[in-house]
Design a protein around this motif. Structure first.
Motif, short mmCIF file in Angstrom:
data_model
loop_
_atom_site.label_atom_id
_atom_site.label_comp_id
_atom_site.label_asym_id
_atom_site.label_seq_id
_atom_site.Cartn_x
_atom_site.Cartn_y
_atom_site.Cartn_z
N PRO A 190 0.67 -1.48 -0.03
CA PRO A 190 -0.05 0.41 0.08
C PRO A 190 0.92 1.79 0.48
CG PRO A 190 -0.84 -1.88 1.66
CD PRO A 190 0.17 -2.28 0.42
N GLU A 191 0.44 1.95 -0.56
CA GLU A 191 0.88 3.52 -0.57
C GLU A 191 1.72 3.89 0.59
OE1 GLU A 191 3.08 6.20 -2.52
OE2 GLU A 191 2.23 4.57 -3.54
N LYS A 192 1.06 3.81 2.05
CA LYS A 192 0.87 4.33 3.27
C LYS A 192 2.31 3.49 3.41
CE LYS A 192 -2.02 1.24 5.45
NZ LYS A 192 -3.09 0.75 6.17
N PHE A 193 2.42 2.38 3.55
CA PHE A 193 3.49 1.81 3.52
C PHE A 193 5.13 2.37 2.77
CE2 PHE A 193 1.42 -2.21 4.96
CZ PHE A 193 1.15 -1.40 6.30
N LYS A 194 5.13 2.64 1.52
CA LYS A 194 6.12 3.69 0.92
C LYS A 194 6.20 4.55 1.44
CE LYS A 194 5.26 1.01 -3.49
NZ LYS A 194 4.54 0.69 -4.58
N VAL A 195 5.28 5.45 1.75
CA VAL A 195 5.54 7.01 2.23
C VAL A 195 6.36 7.03 3.35
CG1 VAL A 195 4.25 9.36 3.21
CG2 VAL A 195 3.31 7.68 1.00
N GLU A 196 5.86 5.90 4.52
CA GLU A 196 6.25 5.60 6.19
C GLU A 196 7.29 5.34 5.35
OE1 GLU A 196 5.04 3.58 9.71
OE2 GLU A 196 3.96 2.95 8.67
N THR A 197 8.20 4.76 4.61
CA THR A 197 9.58 3.90 4.69
C THR A 197 10.25 5.18 4.16
OG1 THR A 197 8.95 1.83 3.43
CG2 THR A 197 11.18 2.60 3.60
N VAL A 198 9.45 5.89 3.38
CA VAL A 198 10.17 7.07 2.14
C VAL A 198 10.60 7.92 3.88
CG1 VAL A 198 10.32 9.53 1.17
CG2 VAL A 198 9.84 7.22 0.45
N ARG A 203 16.73 3.54 3.09
CA ARG A 203 17.77 3.26 2.30
C ARG A 203 16.90 4.60 1.36
NH1 ARG A 203 21.38 -1.13 0.21
NH2 ARG A 203 21.66 0.73 -0.57
N GLU A 204 17.63 5.48 1.18
CA GLU A 204 16.89 6.11 -0.65
C GLU A 204 16.82 4.86 -1.32
OE1 GLU A 204 16.91 9.72 -3.89
OE2 GLU A 204 18.73 9.52 -2.31
N GLY A 205 15.03 4.43 -1.74
CA GLY A 205 14.57 3.55 -2.07
C GLY A 205 14.53 3.16 -1.89
N ALA A 206 14.73 2.21 -0.87
CA ALA A 206 13.72 0.97 -0.44
C ALA A 206 13.16 0.56 -0.76
CB ALA A 206 14.40 1.24 1.26
N GLU A 207 11.67 1.64 -0.59
CA GLU A 207 10.48 1.02 -0.49
C GLU A 207 10.12 0.26 -2.31
OE1 GLU A 207 10.92 5.36 -3.03
OE2 GLU A 207 11.63 4.26 -1.08
N THR A 208 10.93 1.27 -2.78
CA THR A 208 10.57 0.37 -4.32
C THR A 208 11.74 -1.06 -4.18
OG1 THR A 208 10.51 2.81 -5.40
CG2 THR A 208 11.26 0.59 -6.77
N ARG A 209 12.85 -1.50 -3.40
CA ARG A 209 13.53 -2.71 -3.29
C ARG A 209 13.04 -3.23 -2.61
NH1 ARG A 209 17.76 1.94 -3.66
NH2 ARG A 209 17.29 1.61 -1.61
N LEU A 210 11.98 -3.24 -1.83
CA LEU A 210 11.25 -4.19 -0.69
C LEU A 210 10.42 -4.71 -0.99
CD1 LEU A 210 12.24 -2.11 2.81
CD2 LEU A 210 13.22 -4.12 1.83
#
Length: 322
Positions: A190-198, A203-210
């Protein structure tokens, strides 16, 4: 192939599950062996179905024998009541606790639930994460905070402790046994998890690699760890507890760790690491080890059970160690 005889020997190839990995098949055989040789019970059907599964107990089985000690049963009852009365996030699946031998949820209650009545027994294990831990204060099962939990998930076990100087720490624990991590979280994050990670200590870009099926569960669990650590605790560590030989879990933990600003905030700990650090409880230790951790004996057991009558030798005394 559909099995029609619930008393078919655990060694029969008819029990084979088509989608099991080699690791899952080994652990399913381990639990099937335990069911037949240690409980004497027939196999039961899948949850909500009629298909017989070698690692399931019969319908009507309650807390025991899947939960192996009175303390484990008491902890499960308490956790279920806490979820109902406190209305915290988390799921206690009763049929899984009663009948599913292969599930990591009953394993967690047989391990941390059994020890939760005496939190101090976990002190030496906790000190492998923080050497200055002075006391273990509480062990909760299927626990999550009432507020601030954007994912609605819970820790399998939650261990709080006090460090020198009064600092408070915790371990947010995820238990694994036979789960296939590549199928654990198939949906994109979900987008909320990506935002929380950013916006968090990643690390930068972790939300995509994870954002991969095999990594999402440990990623989400670490986000929960970070939320709780931002509250009333000085420190918090996410811990994945699994079999020593569970290499997929080890690799997934390492992949998530490398995306953290502080990789030491997520660790892998083998089940043996936990039980070896616990003083006393010898009867529990032997029974738990035999049930869950002697999977390396499966080839010998299969060979022994396939020998002609009169030629079978005693079961090996070897116990798998980490």
């Amino acid at each position: 192939m559909t099995v029609s005889d619930a008393n078919l020997p655990w060694t029969s190839s008819e029990w084979r599950e088509r989608n099991d990995s080699v690791w899952q098949r080994t652990l399913r055989l381990q639990q099937s062996w335990w069911r037949q040789t240690r409980t004497g019970m027939a196999a039961g059907p899948s949850t909500g179905g009629t298909r017989l599964v070698s690692s399931m107990l019969p319908v009507g089985t309650e807390w025991s024998p899947n939960l192996m000690t009175p303390a484990a049963v008491a902890s499960a009852r308490r956790a279920r009541l806490d979820l109902e009365t406190e209305r915290r996030p988390g799921i206690i699946q009763i049929d899984r606790l009663h009948r599913n031998l292969l599930s990591s949820q009953p394993l967690c209650f047989n391990l941390f639930g059994h020890l939760s009545a005496e939190p101090s027994t976990l002190l030496e294990w906790v000190r492998t994460f923080h050497h200055d831990a002075e006391s273990v204060d509480c062990v909760r099962l299927e626990w999550a905070p009432l507020t601030g939990n954007t994912g609605g998930s819970a820790f399998d076990a939650f261990v709080t402790y006090t460090r020198s100087g009064g600092a408070r720490g915790f371990l947010g624990i995820e238990c694994k046994y036979a789960e296939n991590l590549t199928k654990a979280q198939p949906r994109p994050a979900p987008e909320k998890f990506k935002v929380e990670t950013v916006n968090g200590p990643w690390r930068e870009g972790a939300e995509t690699r994870l954002d991969r099926p095999s990594l999402r569960q440990f990623w989400y669990n670490q986000l929960l760890t970070q939320r709780v650590a931002a509250g009333d605790f000085t420190s918090g560590i996410g811990v994945v507890v699994a079999c020593h030989d569970d290499n997929p879990a080890r690799r997934a933990v390492e992949a998530v760790r490398t995306e953290l600003d502080d990789p030491s905030s997520l660790r892998f700990s083998s089940i043996n690491d936990v039980i070896d650090a616990v003083p006393g409880h010898e009867r529990w230790r032997r029974a738990f080890t035999e049930r869950y951790l002697t999977y390396d004996q499966i080839p010998a057991r299969l060979a022994q059970d396939n020998e002609p009558p009169g030629r079978q030798s005693a079961d090996p005394a070897h116990v798998h160690r980490s």
